[in-house]
Design a protein around this motif. Structure first.
Motif, PDB file in Angstrom:
ATOM      1  N   ILE A 239       0.842  -1.205   0.000  1.00 37.55           N
ATOM      2  CA  ILE A 239       0.000   0.000   0.000  1.00 37.55           C
ATOM      3  C   ILE A 239       0.877   1.255   0.000  1.00 37.55           C
ATOM      4  O   ILE A 239       0.591   2.229  -0.707  1.00 37.55           O
ATOM      5  N   ILE A 240       1.983   1.219   0.751  1.00 38.53           N
ATOM      6  CA  ILE A 240       2.903   2.359   0.717  1.00 38.53           C
ATOM      7  C   ILE A 240       3.444   2.552  -0.693  1.00 38.53           C
ATOM      8  O   ILE A 240       3.549   3.682  -1.192  1.00 38.53           O
TER       9      ILE A 240
ATOM     10  N   ILE B 267       2.054   1.909  -3.524  1.00 38.06           N
ATOM     11  CA  ILE B 267       1.090   2.544  -4.434  1.00 38.06           C
ATOM     12  C   ILE B 267       0.986   4.033  -4.096  1.00 38.06           C
ATOM     13  O   ILE B 267       0.843   4.874  -4.987  1.00 38.06           O
ATOM     14  N   GLY B 268       1.114   4.375  -2.813  1.00 45.08           N
ATOM     15  CA  GLY B 268       1.133   5.785  -2.430  1.00 45.08           C
ATOM     16  C   GLY B 268       2.306   6.514  -3.065  1.00 45.08           C
ATOM     17  O   GLY B 268       2.156   7.603  -3.622  1.00 45.08           O
ATOM     18  N   LEU B 269       3.488   5.887  -3.015  1.00 47.75           N
ATOM     19  CA  LEU B 269       4.673   6.494  -3.626  1.00 47.75           C
ATOM     20  C   LEU B 269       4.484   6.671  -5.128  1.00 47.75           C
ATOM     21  O   LEU B 269       4.876   7.689  -5.711  1.00 47.75           O
TER      22      LEU B 269
ATOM     23  N   ILE C 158       1.713   7.162  -6.705  1.00 48.34           N
ATOM     24  CA  ILE C 158       0.818   8.316  -6.910  1.00 48.34           C
ATOM     25  C   ILE C 158       1.600   9.618  -6.731  1.00 48.34           C
ATOM     26  O   ILE C 158       1.454  10.561  -7.518  1.00 48.34           O
ATOM     27  N   ILE C 159       2.469   9.658  -5.722  1.00 49.78           N
ATOM     28  CA  ILE C 159       3.234  10.879  -5.452  1.00 49.78           C
ATOM     29  C   ILE C 159       4.184  11.183  -6.616  1.00 49.78           C
ATOM     30  O   ILE C 159       4.205  12.308  -7.137  1.00 49.78           O
TER      31      ILE C 159
ATOM     32  N   ARG D 270       4.218  10.164  -9.772  1.00 48.14           N
ATOM     33  CA  ARG D 270       3.549  10.470 -11.040  1.00 48.14           C
ATOM     34  C   ARG D 270       2.981  11.880 -11.026  1.00 48.14           C
ATOM     35  O   ARG D 270       3.094  12.629 -11.989  1.00 48.14           O
ATOM     36  N   ASN D 271       2.376  12.249  -9.902  1.00 49.76           N
ATOM     37  CA  ASN D 271       1.747  13.570  -9.861  1.00 49.76           C
ATOM     38  C   ASN D 271       2.761  14.682  -9.638  1.00 49.76           C
ATOM     39  O   ASN D 271       2.534  15.812 -10.067  1.00 49.76           O
TER      40      ASN D 271
ATOM     41  N   PHE E 113      -6.863  -3.616  -5.541  1.00 47.69           N
ATOM     42  CA  PHE E 113      -6.471  -2.349  -6.167  1.00 47.69           C
ATOM     43  C   PHE E 113      -7.313  -2.059  -7.408  1.00 47.69           C
ATOM     44  O   PHE E 113      -7.003  -1.148  -8.159  1.00 47.69           O
TER      45      PHE E 113
ATOM     46  N   MET F 183      -7.349   5.892 -10.266  1.00 46.04           N
ATOM     47  CA  MET F 183      -7.244   6.751  -9.088  1.00 46.04           C
ATOM     48  C   MET F 183      -8.496   6.664  -8.217  1.00 46.04           C
ATOM     49  O   MET F 183      -8.423   6.819  -6.994  1.00 46.04           O
TER      50      MET F 183
ATOM     51  N   PHE G  37      -8.122   4.459  -5.415  1.00 45.50           N
ATOM     52  CA  PHE G  37      -7.280   4.898  -4.313  1.00 45.50           C
ATOM     53  C   PHE G  37      -7.957   5.976  -3.468  1.00 45.50           C
ATOM     54  O   PHE G  37      -7.577   6.188  -2.325  1.00 45.50           O
TER      55      PHE G  37
ATOM     56  N   TRP H 278      -9.397   3.796  -1.051  1.00 45.97           N
ATOM     57  CA  TRP H 278      -8.356   3.333  -0.120  1.00 45.97           C
ATOM     58  C   TRP H 278      -8.067   4.367   0.949  1.00 45.97           C
ATOM     59  O   TRP H 278      -7.983   4.046   2.132  1.00 45.97           O
TER      60      TRP H 278
ATOM     61  N   VAL I 183      -3.920  15.358  -5.695  1.00 46.03           N
ATOM     62  CA  VAL I 183      -3.738  13.911  -5.735  1.00 46.03           C
ATOM     63  C   VAL I 183      -2.495  13.524  -4.940  1.00 46.03           C
ATOM     64  O   VAL I 183      -2.480  12.523  -4.224  1.00 46.03           O
TER      65      VAL I 183
ATOM     66  N   GLY J 192      -1.671  10.734  -1.890  1.00 46.31           N
ATOM     67  CA  GLY J 192      -0.572   9.770  -1.867  1.00 46.31           C
ATOM     68  C   GLY J 192       0.268   9.905  -0.604  1.00 46.31           C
ATOM     69  O   GLY J 192       0.604   8.907   0.047  1.00 46.31           O
TER      70      GLY J 192
ATOM     71  N   LEU K  90      -1.543   8.597   2.383  1.00 45.98           N
ATOM     72  CA  LEU K  90      -1.593   7.134   2.390  1.00 45.98           C
ATOM     73  C   LEU K  90      -0.283   6.561   2.928  1.00 45.98           C
ATOM     74  O   LEU K  90      -0.271   5.676   3.793  1.00 45.98           O
TER      75      LEU K  90
END
Lengths: 286, 297
Positions: free
Chosen positions: A96-97, A99-101, A103-104, A106-107, B34, B215, B218, B221, B268, B272, B275
């Motif tokens: 889960i961490i 997937i958070g990374l 997202i960070i 990419r954005n 996911f 997204m 998430f 999530w 967004v 992240g 999370l």
């Protein structure tokens, strides 16, 4: 047909290169790192900045970008993964961490460089034609570089002390620790090499197509497919797996609309999971 | 003002339903889904397509829910006997395939143009603003789902789920068919996502594949993790907080010197970062019980 095979080999070598780092992390730290492919994108953008905005030559940009990508991998190990190892965290938290990374990263790329596509500053040269197929210069460069790096990885794993330690840790981390291997140091280098190789793959992919914020993300599934096909934790398996996935994706266009290319890797992966969950060549984990 | 609050609340309610399905899967059972958005999409498109081809709206909704559950079964079969993270990889791929299907099979879904002109439950009979009715419908459903889930997770069945999350070897050593329980949790969670999809379609009156990007999964999530995994109340609280954050930052571009794509990316990124930080330092979220959700720590 021949053209598809060539495109498949080039794509396959890029997936293979990126999948090496993914499978090493999977084997040693035992979790699926969903952020891995976004470091491909990161590497490509850093090289783009050095090459286009700062006007450095492409080869120099290439090496600096790889080093920066690798360093980011080490930084994240220090900030995120190492503290989690200390806490003995469950693999689901790590997934889960990651997937958070993802997202960070990419954005952050969209935030800094926007969503539009970019290209390296390279002279456009005509492709080489033979037997009715065209190989572009960039494809040749991509294929050559990818193979070169795969050979380097091979020598690294077989002949250096660090490489051997990495394989030992991947087989059994506790046993490796008992025989005196400093696992934290080896893991740090593993991040440097793994994310660095993802950076190489990202630059090559950007050369071959275009640089865009989603470029890596769309390859994460084929990469996981390559890793699972080759056996988790097995770098050679990941290389062969990457080639198989790249080729099948391109060849699938003979029977499937190209929009569903991405599904091919997923399909192969599900078949492997159903019938041979340890992969074709056996991994360290199952 | 009241109209605006009702409109925002409907969105909160839909996300709460969507996320409470995930909470059953992740929070109670420990399944890393996911691709939750794929089931939302199946619910929405099935409801709309059935209705557009002449089926009554209630039957269409029921079909959406059932089909979403069925796909939960299909995705679960190859993955739920294996390592936990294989489910994560396969589900995210599944949700992308669903989105690509919706985007490319124009004969069925009209592709990027999307679908509209479908019925909404009792629309012809409601003498007042339909949003008020939708509000009641969404929150009524949320209340029913909440009560049913609370009952379920406190039953022997629910206790088996939690034991699977904490240590599935123990559960199977006690003679529980772990695979069956996991499949059931995934199917129920997916069915709930399918229902959320139907409500999403009613609320928007127009659906297209762009509503179902990864997204969205998430957002569910962060709602579940922030509110507190395995706490249904927490999920509702999480939905309120996340939606407030989105509404609150909507007009940010009037005040900060950033382009709109930068603000979107920043919002967004906040999700992240949150999370990552929650999973590192407060995995039990706001309302979760630390001693219950150990995650090996």
């Amino acid at each position: 047909m021949l053209q598809l095979i060539i495109n498949g080999i080039v794509l396959g070598s890029i997936i293979a290169l990126a999948a090496i780092g993914l499978t090493m992390v999977y084997g040693v730290l035992n979790f699926a790192n969903f952020s891995h492919a976004d470091f491909m994108t990161f590497g490509a953008y850093i090289a783009f900045v050095l090459n286009v905005a700062l006007g450095l030559n492409i080869i120099l940009s290439f090496f600096i970008a790889i080093a920066i990508a690798g360093a980011l991998g080490v930084l994240l190990d220090f900030l995120v993964w190492k503290p989690m190892r200390r806490k003995n965290a469950d693999l689901v938290s790590l997934v889960i961490i990651s997937i958070g990374l993802s997202i960070i990263v990419r954005n952050a790329i969209i935030f800094i460089w926007g969503g539009s596509t970019r290209n390296f500053d390279l002279p456009v040269r005509r492709g080489i034609e033979m037997l009715g197929v065209t190989i572009t210069h960039n494809q040749l460069i991509g294929l050559g570089t990818a193979i070169l790096f795969m050979v380097l990885v091979h020598f690294f794993l077989k002949n250096t002390k660090l490489g051997k330690a990495m394989r030992a840790i991947s087989d059994d981390i506790n046993l490796a620790r008992m025989s005196g291997i400093d696992s934290d140091k080896v893991i740090m280098w593993m991040w440097f090499i793994g994310i660095g190789l993802a950076g190489v793959a990202g630059i090559l992919y950007g050369l071959e197509t275009t640089i865009r914020p989603n470029m890596g993300w769309f390859l994460i599934l084929p990469m996981f497919a390559a890793v699972i096909l080759g056996g988790i934790g097995n770098p050679y398996g990941a290389m062969v797996g990457g080639m198989i996935i790249g080729l099948s994706q391109e060849l699938s266009m003979l029977i499937l609309p190209s929009e569903y290319k991405m599904g091919v890797g997923l399909g192969i992966m599900i078949l492997v999971l159903l019938f041979k969950p340890k992969g074709l060549f056996g991994g360290t984990k199952a | 003002m009241i109209d605006y609050l009702v409109a925002i609340s409907i969105i909160v309610g839909i996300y709460a339903i969507f996320a409470i399905g995930l909470n059953l899967e992740w929070g109670f059972t420990g399944l890393i889904n996911f691709g939750h958005v794929g089931f939302l999409a199946i619910g929405a498109y099935t409801t709309v397509l059935m209705n557009l081809s002449g089926a009554p709206i209630w039957l269409s909704m029921a079909s959406g829910v059932v089909l979403a559950a069925f796909f939960g079964l299909l995705v679960g079969i190859p993955t739920l006997r294996l390592r936990e993270d294989y489910l994560a990889i396969v589900t995210i791929g599944f949700s992308e395939i669903v989105r690509l299907f919706l985007l490319n099979e124009e004969w069925l879904t009209r592709g990027p143009m999307g679908l509209f002109g479908y019925d909404r439950p009792f629309e012809a009979m409601i003498p007042f603003d339909y949003n008020y009715f939708l509000f009641i419908l969404v929150f009524g459903s949320l209340a029913v789902i909440y009560l049913l889930l609370e009952k379920l997770v406190h039953s022997p069945w629910g206790r088996v789920l939690k034991s699977i999350r904490e240590d599935e070897d123990v559960a199977s050593a006690l003679g529980k068919d772990v695979f069956r329980y996991k499949i059931q949790a995934l199917m129920i969670g997916s069915a709930i996502a399918g229902l959320a999809g139907a409500f999403l379609a009613f609320n928007m009156q127009y659906i297209n594949p762009r509503n179902f990007i990864p997204m969205e999964t998430f957002y569910a999530w962060i709602i579940v993790v922030l509110g507190g995994s395995a706490r249904n109340k927490g999920t509702i609280l999480g939905a309120i907080i996340v939606q407030s954050f989105y509404t609150g930052t909507r007009y940010l571009q009037d005040y900060v010197p950033l382009a709109s794509h930068q603000i979107a990316a920043l919002r967004v990124m906040v999700i992240g970062v949150l999370l990552v930080l929650l999973m590192m330092y407060k995995p039990q979220g706001l309302l979760g019980r630390k001693e219950e959700l150990t995650l090996g720590q």
